[in-house]
Design a protein around this motif. Structure first.
Motif, PDB file in Angstrom:
ATOM      1  N   HIS A  80       5.522  14.235 -46.480  1.00 52.82           N
ATOM      2  CA  HIS A  80       4.617  13.411 -47.279  1.00 52.82           C
ATOM      3  C   HIS A  80       3.871  12.482 -46.339  1.00 52.82           C
ATOM      4  O   HIS A  80       4.423  11.973 -45.371  1.00 52.82           O
ATOM      5  N   ARG A  81       2.607  12.237 -46.651  1.00 50.18           N
ATOM      6  CA  ARG A  81       1.751  11.437 -45.777  1.00 50.18           C
ATOM      7  C   ARG A  81       1.906   9.947 -46.053  1.00 50.18           C
ATOM      8  O   ARG A  81       2.114   9.528 -47.192  1.00 50.18           O
ATOM      9  N   LEU A  82       1.798   9.150 -44.983  1.00 43.41           N
ATOM     10  CA  LEU A  82       1.697   7.707 -45.132  1.00 43.41           C
ATOM     11  C   LEU A  82       0.499   7.406 -46.029  1.00 43.41           C
ATOM     12  O   LEU A  82      -0.598   7.912 -45.781  1.00 43.41           O
ATOM     13  N   PRO A  83       0.666   6.615 -47.094  1.00 39.83           N
ATOM     14  CA  PRO A  83      -0.440   6.407 -48.039  1.00 39.83           C
ATOM     15  C   PRO A  83      -1.697   5.865 -47.367  1.00 39.83           C
ATOM     16  O   PRO A  83      -1.628   5.004 -46.480  1.00 39.83           O
ATOM     17  N   GLU A  84      -2.829   6.352 -47.806  1.00 40.22           N
ATOM     18  CA  GLU A  84      -4.114   5.900 -47.270  1.00 40.22           C
ATOM     19  C   GLU A  84      -4.290   4.415 -47.548  1.00 40.22           C
ATOM     20  O   GLU A  84      -4.035   3.933 -48.653  1.00 40.22           O
ATOM     21  N   GLY A  85      -4.689   3.680 -46.528  1.00 38.54           N
ATOM     22  CA  GLY A  85      -4.900   2.244 -46.680  1.00 38.54           C
ATOM     23  C   GLY A  85      -3.645   1.406 -46.545  1.00 38.54           C
ATOM     24  O   GLY A  85      -3.717   0.174 -46.614  1.00 38.54           O
ATOM     25  N   GLN A  86      -2.493   2.041 -46.354  1.00 39.40           N
ATOM     26  CA  GLN A  86      -1.245   1.287 -46.209  1.00 39.40           C
ATOM     27  C   GLN A  86      -1.198   0.601 -44.844  1.00 39.40           C
ATOM     28  O   GLN A  86      -1.194   1.268 -43.814  1.00 39.40           O
ATOM     29  N   PRO A  87      -1.163  -0.727 -44.805  1.00 38.32           N
ATOM     30  CA  PRO A  87      -1.053  -1.400 -43.506  1.00 38.32           C
ATOM     31  C   PRO A  87       0.322  -1.176 -42.888  1.00 38.32           C
ATOM     32  O   PRO A  87       1.301  -0.885 -43.581  1.00 38.32           O
ATOM     33  N   THR A  88       0.388  -1.301 -41.575  1.00 37.94           N
ATOM     34  CA  THR A  88       1.631  -1.109 -40.841  1.00 37.94           C
ATOM     35  C   THR A  88       1.907  -2.315 -39.949  1.00 37.94           C
ATOM     36  O   THR A  88       1.075  -3.229 -39.818  1.00 37.94           O
ATOM     37  N   ILE A  89       3.049  -2.277 -39.289  1.00 39.94           N
ATOM     38  CA  ILE A  89       3.393  -3.329 -38.342  1.00 39.94           C
ATOM     39  C   ILE A  89       2.362  -3.420 -37.224  1.00 39.94           C
ATOM     40  O   ILE A  89       2.083  -4.512 -36.711  1.00 39.94           O
ATOM     41  N   ALA A  90       1.737  -2.295 -36.852  1.00 39.86           N
ATOM     42  CA  ALA A  90       0.708  -2.330 -35.804  1.00 39.86           C
ATOM     43  C   ALA A  90      -0.482  -3.168 -36.244  1.00 39.86           C
ATOM     44  O   ALA A  90      -1.070  -3.901 -35.431  1.00 39.86           O
ATOM     45  N   ASP A  91      -0.866  -3.067 -37.514  1.00 41.04           N
ATOM     46  CA  ASP A  91      -1.979  -3.875 -38.014  1.00 41.04           C
ATOM     47  C   ASP A  91      -1.676  -5.364 -37.896  1.00 41.04           C
ATOM     48  O   ASP A  91      -2.542  -6.166 -37.541  1.00 41.04           O
ATOM     49  N   VAL A  92      -0.432  -5.739 -38.188  1.00 45.79           N
ATOM     50  CA  VAL A  92      -0.050  -7.153 -38.082  1.00 45.79           C
ATOM     51  C   VAL A  92      -0.119  -7.610 -36.628  1.00 45.79           C
ATOM     52  O   VAL A  92      -0.676  -8.674 -36.317  1.00 45.79           O
ATOM     53  N   PHE A  93       0.420  -6.801 -35.718  1.00 50.68           N
ATOM     54  CA  PHE A  93       0.363  -7.161 -34.302  1.00 50.68           C
ATOM     55  C   PHE A  93      -1.086  -7.212 -33.799  1.00 50.68           C
ATOM     56  O   PHE A  93      -1.437  -8.081 -32.995  1.00 50.68           O
ATOM     57  N   ASN A  94      -1.918  -6.272 -34.245  1.00 47.88           N
ATOM     58  CA  ASN A  94      -3.336  -6.299 -33.850  1.00 47.88           C
ATOM     59  C   ASN A  94      -3.991  -7.620 -34.259  1.00 47.88           C
ATOM     60  O   ASN A  94      -4.728  -8.243 -33.471  1.00 47.88           O
ATOM     61  N   GLU A  95      -3.720  -8.062 -35.484  1.00 44.62           N
ATOM     62  CA  GLU A  95      -4.312  -9.314 -35.972  1.00 44.62           C
ATOM     63  C   GLU A  95      -3.835 -10.512 -35.161  1.00 44.62           C
ATOM     64  O   GLU A  95      -4.547 -11.528 -35.054  1.00 44.62           O
ATOM     65  N   GLU A  96      -2.633 -10.393 -34.581  1.00 48.36           N
ATOM     66  CA  GLU A  96      -2.069 -11.489 -33.791  1.00 48.36           C
ATOM     67  C   GLU A  96      -2.466 -11.414 -32.320  1.00 48.36           C
ATOM     68  O   GLU A  96      -1.930 -12.145 -31.489  1.00 48.36           O
ATOM     69  N   GLY A  97      -3.370 -10.517 -31.977  1.00 47.62           N
ATOM     70  CA  GLY A  97      -3.860 -10.447 -30.605  1.00 47.62           C
ATOM     71  C   GLY A  97      -3.034  -9.605 -29.666  1.00 47.62           C
ATOM     72  O   GLY A  97      -3.204  -9.686 -28.445  1.00 47.62           O
ATOM     73  N   TYR A  98      -2.156  -8.782 -30.209  1.00 50.39           N
ATOM     74  CA  TYR A  98      -1.313  -7.915 -29.389  1.00 50.39           C
ATOM     75  C   TYR A  98      -2.018  -6.596 -29.066  1.00 50.39           C
ATOM     76  O   TYR A  98      -2.833  -6.104 -29.852  1.00 50.39           O
ATOM     77  N   SER A  99      -1.675  -6.038 -27.918  1.00 54.49           N
ATOM     78  CA  SER A  99      -2.000  -4.649 -27.608  1.00 54.49           C
ATOM     79  C   SER A  99      -0.941  -3.783 -28.291  1.00 54.49           C
ATOM     80  O   SER A  99       0.250  -4.092 -28.232  1.00 54.49           O
TER      81      SER A  99
END
Length: 450
Positions: A80-99
């Motif tokens: 089953h696919r990760l739902p479209e538009g579902q944010p992940t932990i990577a999105d949170v780290f990206n917003e916090e300035g992480y690579s």
């Protein structure tokens, strides 16, 4: 969203294999395997020795790892696919300035293996979970024939790794660490979150000969709950010889990762989180592989380690029932980042960081099999269950109790009390707790009357 000062914020690396059960480590007392690097990580870190995978199956667990959401709210079954538009932990780290970077097995794009080999399926950039740098594959069960892809547009690529999968994916992570180290020395660094996700020790149970030569089926010591049935014991020993060799190879690669962090001068500012998506039965109770709520399938290693600065971090054993939905919130907490409200899990970072405030922990962990795979060696009915802080496990099929164990006195689950009238009161209590989990998480499941 609260967070720490962005200057000199800690890095985090996830290192995890597939189907690596908690019992298969030197520090867990397994006499068949030598894991000095993992054991050292545990000795200088925090070993969550009751950690578990609430849905012991690749795709649902991976969805929960990345989103902190329960499988029925995210990835409910195999392929089953990760739902479209579902944010992940990577999105949170990206917003916090992480690579953010991901290397290895993904298994979240919903590709159906019946349509061809998943190793050749190209996952489009918009479905790579928000990771800014991504080199991986959907699924692969051939560790010497592992194809990876990444990039986009004119920079897209796909190639076969030149050696054994775990070694080669570790090489990619080490290159990434070296790049981060060079940036740090140049003064242009940013904190990073990186993931190494390898298929081993998932079957087929094979490893480079330098590791395989140390293991022979005849010398494998089986767990006490493997029944005296020759076919079961023979398969278990043959599989485990390769399995343990793969784990020792993963351990060696963890040592290489820690060496690269030291050389890049990143070792004192990087948390290493070592775990697995789920376990492997290997003949316990006559069963194999996963999808079962038995201990060998649901228990996973979970260690938070890394070098300790002089001001200290907590070490030792944590008895917390850390579940798959807790991995993302806990990882964010290690970096002083508050988990977003769409995550279901608990932040256990205070078990490692003395400065983190403790949070109220659930009195039990929720277990699920939402959509069965129908594969051989799997449980072919949906089930729900719980493990409690005081050491009880209860699992049911729809409308009927199935398993109930007192793990304190019966860690190998040899005495099933689910239909023993002497324990009717305890069964009712556990059913009540399970009902609370179903209601609280918005799940849907028909429980037994009592």
């Amino acid at each position: 969203m609260s967070h720490t000062n962005k200057t000199d914020r800690p890095n985090v690396i996830w290192v995890f294999g597939d189907q690596h059960r908690a019992q298969a480590l030197g520090c867990s007392g397994d006499p068949n395997v030598h894991t000095p690097n993992i054991d050292n990580l545990a000795a200088s870190g925090v070993n969550f020795n009751r950690a578990l995978s609430g849905f012991p199956l690749c795709c649902p667990t991976r969805g929960s790892l990345l989103t902190g959401r329960y499988p029925h709210r995210c990835v409910p079954g195999h392929e089953h696919r990760l739902p479209e538009g579902q944010p992940t932990i990577a999105d949170v780290f990206n917003e916090e300035g992480y690579s953010t970077a991901y290397f290895g097995k993904w298994h979240l794009d919903g590709y159906q293996e019946r349509n061809g080999r998943a190793a050749f399926h190209i996952i489009p950039p918009e479905r790579r979970g928000g990771f800014r740098h991504w080199v991986g594959y959907e699924n692969n069960n051939s560790p010497w024939d592992c194809w990876v892809h990444g990039g986009e547009g004119d920079g897209a690529f796909q190639y076969r790794l030149p050696g054994f999968e775990t070694d080669e994916l570790t090489n990619l992570l080490i290159e990434h660490i070296e790049e981060r180290g060079a940036q740090r020395k140049s003064g242009s660094d940013q904190p990073f979150f990186a993931v190494l996700s390898v298929q081993p020790p998932h079957n087929p149970y094979m490893a480079p000969e330098a590791f395989r030569s140390k293991h022979t089926p005849g010398k494998v010591e089986l767990r006490p709950n493997v029944p005296p049935i020759e076919g079961v014991r023979s398969q278990a020993r043959n599989d485990l010889a390769g399995y343990y060799a793969m784990i020792e190879n993963l351990d060696w690669n963890l040592g290489r990762i820690r060496d690269s962090l030291r050389e890049a001068d990143l070792d004192f500012n990087t948390h290493i989180v070592f775990f697995s998506d789920h376990g492997d039965l290997h003949g316990s109770h006559g069963q194999f592989n996963k999808t079962s709520p038995l201990e060998e399938a649901i228990r996973v290693p979970f260690i938070i380690g890394g070098e300790r600065p002089f001001y200290g971090r907590k070490t030792g054993i944590s008895p917390a029932l850390l579940n798959h939905v807790d991995v993302a919130p806990t990882t964010l907490g290690l970096c002083g980042i508050q988990a977003p409200s769409w995550m279901d899990g608990t932040d256990y970072s205070s078990h490692r960081l003395p400065e983190q405030a403790s949070v109220r922990q659930p009195d039990s962990a929720y277990l699920q099999s939402v959509i069965p795979t129908g594969h051989g060696h799997s449980v072919d009915k949906p089930w729900r269950g719980i493990v409690t802080n005081d050491g009880w496990k209860y699992v049911c099929f729809e409308g009927i109790s199935w398993l109930m164990f007192n793990l304190n006195e019966d860690p190998y689950e040899l005495v099933n009390m689910a239909h023993n009238s002497l324990y009717a009161g305890k069964r009712k209590e556990l059913l009540g707790k399970l009902g609370d989990w179903i209601e609280r998480t918005g799940d849907s499941f028909l429980l037994p009357a009592e």
